[in-house]
Design a protein around this motif. Structure first.
Motif, PDB file in Angstrom:
ATOM      1  N   SER A   2      49.891  13.353  16.011  1.00 37.87           N
ATOM      2  CA  SER A   2      49.096  12.483  16.878  1.00 37.87           C
ATOM      3  C   SER A   2      47.883  11.952  16.136  1.00 37.87           C
ATOM      4  N   ILE A   3      47.280  10.960  16.722  1.00 40.67           N
ATOM      5  CA  ILE A   3      46.081  10.351  16.142  1.00 40.67           C
ATOM      6  C   ILE A   3      44.954  11.381  16.123  1.00 40.67           C
ATOM      7  N   THR A   4      44.155  11.330  15.097  1.00 41.15           N
ATOM      8  CA  THR A   4      43.049  12.273  14.985  1.00 41.15           C
ATOM      9  C   THR A   4      41.894  11.828  15.885  1.00 41.15           C
ATOM     10  N   THR A   5      40.942  12.733  16.083  1.00 45.24           N
ATOM     11  CA  THR A   5      39.739  12.395  16.844  1.00 45.24           C
ATOM     12  C   THR A   5      38.989  11.260  16.154  1.00 45.24           C
ATOM     13  N   THR A   6      38.940  11.287  14.841  1.00 42.30           N
ATOM     14  CA  THR A   6      38.278  10.213  14.096  1.00 42.30           C
ATOM     15  C   THR A   6      38.980   8.881  14.326  1.00 42.30           C
ATOM     16  N   GLY A   7      40.303   8.874  14.259  1.00 45.12           N
ATOM     17  CA  GLY A   7      41.069   7.654  14.506  1.00 45.12           C
ATOM     18  C   GLY A   7      40.870   7.139  15.921  1.00 45.12           C
ATOM     19  N   HIS A   8      40.856   8.040  16.872  1.00 48.89           N
ATOM     20  CA  HIS A   8      40.652   7.678  18.278  1.00 48.89           C
ATOM     21  C   HIS A   8      39.274   7.047  18.472  1.00 48.89           C
ATOM     22  N   ASN A   9      38.253   7.642  17.869  1.00 49.28           N
ATOM     23  CA  ASN A   9      36.897   7.091  17.963  1.00 49.28           C
ATOM     24  C   ASN A   9      36.803   5.726  17.289  1.00 49.28           C
ATOM     25  N   LYS A  10      37.511   5.550  16.180  1.00 47.73           N
ATOM     26  CA  LYS A  10      37.505   4.249  15.493  1.00 47.73           C
ATOM     27  C   LYS A  10      38.164   3.172  16.360  1.00 47.73           C
ATOM     28  N   LEU A  11      39.210   3.527  17.074  1.00 56.38           N
ATOM     29  CA  LEU A  11      39.838   2.564  17.990  1.00 56.38           C
ATOM     30  C   LEU A  11      38.862   2.142  19.089  1.00 56.38           C
ATOM     31  N   LYS A  12      38.119   3.085  19.625  1.00 59.20           N
ATOM     32  CA  LYS A  12      37.117   2.757  20.648  1.00 59.20           C
ATOM     33  C   LYS A  12      36.006   1.894  20.059  1.00 59.20           C
ATOM     34  N   ASP A  13      35.569   2.208  18.839  1.00 61.86           N
ATOM     35  CA  ASP A  13      34.564   1.387  18.157  1.00 61.86           C
ATOM     36  C   ASP A  13      35.085  -0.036  17.968  1.00 61.86           C
ATOM     37  N   TYR A  14      36.348  -0.144  17.567  1.00 59.45           N
ATOM     38  CA  TYR A  14      36.954  -1.457  17.328  1.00 59.45           C
ATOM     39  C   TYR A  14      36.971  -2.282  18.617  1.00 59.45           C
ATOM     40  N   LEU A  15      37.420  -1.679  19.699  1.00 57.94           N
ATOM     41  CA  LEU A  15      37.461  -2.405  20.975  1.00 57.94           C
ATOM     42  C   LEU A  15      36.062  -2.840  21.380  1.00 57.94           C
ATOM     43  N   GLN A  16      35.106  -1.971  21.252  1.00 57.91           N
ATOM     44  CA  GLN A  16      33.736  -2.297  21.639  1.00 57.91           C
ATOM     45  C   GLN A  16      33.190  -3.452  20.791  1.00 57.91           C
ATOM     46  N   GLY A  17      33.509  -3.489  19.509  1.00 61.84           N
ATOM     47  CA  GLY A  17      33.030  -4.547  18.637  1.00 61.84           C
ATOM     48  C   GLY A  17      33.834  -5.834  18.713  1.00 61.84           C
ATOM     49  N   LEU A  18      35.020  -5.758  19.304  1.00 57.47           N
ATOM     50  CA  LEU A  18      35.908  -6.919  19.374  1.00 57.47           C
ATOM     51  C   LEU A  18      35.430  -7.974  20.372  1.00 57.47           C
ATOM     52  N   ILE A  19      34.814  -7.545  21.460  1.00 53.24           N
ATOM     53  CA  ILE A  19      34.436  -8.465  22.535  1.00 53.24           C
ATOM     54  C   ILE A  19      33.118  -9.154  22.203  1.00 53.24           C
ATOM     55  N   LYS A  20      33.130 -10.474  22.270  1.00 59.76           N
ATOM     56  CA  LYS A  20      31.961 -11.274  21.893  1.00 59.76           C
ATOM     57  C   LYS A  20      31.157 -11.739  23.101  1.00 59.76           C
ATOM     58  N   GLU A  21      31.850 -12.211  24.162  1.00 55.62           N
ATOM     59  CA  GLU A  21      31.158 -12.810  25.303  1.00 55.62           C
ATOM     60  C   GLU A  21      32.092 -12.866  26.501  1.00 55.62           C
ATOM     61  N   GLY A  22      31.549 -13.330  27.608  1.00 56.75           N
ATOM     62  CA  GLY A  22      32.337 -13.503  28.809  1.00 56.75           C
ATOM     63  C   GLY A  22      32.401 -14.975  29.187  1.00 56.75           C
ATOM     64  N   ARG A  23      33.280 -15.264  30.134  1.00 61.61           N
ATOM     65  CA  ARG A  23      33.423 -16.627  30.637  1.00 61.61           C
ATOM     66  C   ARG A  23      33.832 -16.543  32.096  1.00 61.61           C
ATOM     67  N   TYR A  24      33.330 -17.471  32.891  1.00 62.85           N
ATOM     68  CA  TYR A  24      33.782 -17.587  34.269  1.00 62.85           C
ATOM     69  C   TYR A  24      34.063 -19.048  34.568  1.00 62.85           C
ATOM     70  N   TYR A  25      34.899 -19.256  35.584  1.00 61.83           N
ATOM     71  CA  TYR A  25      35.277 -20.604  35.983  1.00 61.83           C
ATOM     72  C   TYR A  25      34.883 -20.858  37.426  1.00 61.83           C
ATOM     73  N   ILE A  26      34.243 -21.978  37.647  1.00 65.08           N
ATOM     74  CA  ILE A  26      34.052 -22.519  38.994  1.00 65.08           C
ATOM     75  C   ILE A  26      34.867 -23.801  39.003  1.00 65.08           C
ATOM     76  N   PHE A  62      37.482 -14.772  35.780  1.00 65.56           N
ATOM     77  CA  PHE A  62      36.573 -14.134  34.832  1.00 65.56           C
ATOM     78  C   PHE A  62      37.373 -13.805  33.584  1.00 65.56           C
ATOM     79  N   GLN A  63      36.749 -13.958  32.410  1.00 65.99           N
ATOM     80  CA  GLN A  63      37.434 -13.675  31.151  1.00 65.99           C
ATOM     81  C   GLN A  63      36.497 -12.946  30.193  1.00 65.99           C
ATOM     82  N   LEU A  64      37.108 -12.178  29.294  1.00 62.90           N
ATOM     83  CA  LEU A  64      36.404 -11.658  28.130  1.00 62.90           C
ATOM     84  C   LEU A  64      36.948 -12.397  26.918  1.00 62.90           C
ATOM     85  N   ILE A  65      36.040 -12.779  26.023  1.00 62.05           N
ATOM     86  CA  ILE A  65      36.393 -13.549  24.838  1.00 62.05           C
ATOM     87  C   ILE A  65      36.132 -12.687  23.605  1.00 62.05           C
TER      88      ILE A  65
END
Length: 98
Positions: A2-26, A62-65
């Motif tokens: 299985s994935i290590t704790t370090t690998g798991h934490n890196k995946l969470k770091d990656y997701l957190q750093g991946l998102i730049k901004e949000g968007r909404y539509y009217i 609503f969107q995440l970009i």
């Protein structure tokens, strides 16, 4: 194996750093907003968008970009937003080892 704790934490770091901004539509008009806040608790990462009292109308999406400008998450909705209140929108993800 299985994935290590370090690998798991890196995946969470990656997701957190991946998102730049949000968007909404009217209607069909998109408006970009910054990420208001990001919370991380254990395996849960939550991204918040905040629409202040200057935003008014019926929000239909609503969107995440991501950092590349692509839509990461797309959530259709129908929220009547008056100009007297703010609106806090949460996108919550769980990255769990199984």
């Amino acid at each position: 194996m299985s994935i290590t704790t370090t690998g798991h934490n890196k995946l969470k770091d990656y997701l957190q750093g991946l998102i730049k901004e949000g968007r909404y539509y009217i209607g069909s008009t998109p408006t970009t907003v910054p990420i208001f806040k990001t919370e991380r608790s254990g395996d849960v990462i939550t991204f918040y968008l905040y629409l202040d009292d200057t935003v008014t109308g019926t929000i239909n999406k609503f969107q995440l970009i991501d950092q590349a400008g692509a839509v990461f998450d797309d959530q259709p909705d129908s929220v009547a937003k008056p100009n007297i209140n703010g609106l806090l929108v949460a996108f919550k993800y769980t990255l769990r080892r199984v």
